[in-house]
Design a protein around this motif. Structure first.
Motif: not given
Length: 77
Positions: A28-34
């Motif tokens: 939810g931080d815009g830095d950690h995606y899959a």
């Protein structure tokens, strides 16, 4: 500065126009995606080569603006 999921999808689509892409923001931080990316361009390539193609599509944003991207890649069945 975080990277928006739409921006990630746009960069990948520009390099792999046929790709089906699903992106989830893991923290939810815009830095950690899959991201799950399915493209005919991956056919005959190993997993490392497939991931390299996606990283190249991100144009140097990986490790900078985009901190973490868990990738799942494949060719269509």
């Amino acid at each position: 500065m975080a990277m928006d999921a739409r921006d990630i999808e746009s960069l990948i689509k520009a390099a792999l126009p046929d790709a089906r892409i699903v992106i989830r923001d893991l923290a939810g931080d815009g830095d950690h995606y899959a991201a799950e990316v399915v493209s005919e361009s991956f056919r005959g390539k190993n997993r490392v080569q497939q991931h390299q193609m996606v990283y190249a599509a991100l144009k140097g944003n990986m490790g900078g603006v985009l901190h973490a991207l868990a990738l799942q890649t494949s060719a269509p069945e």
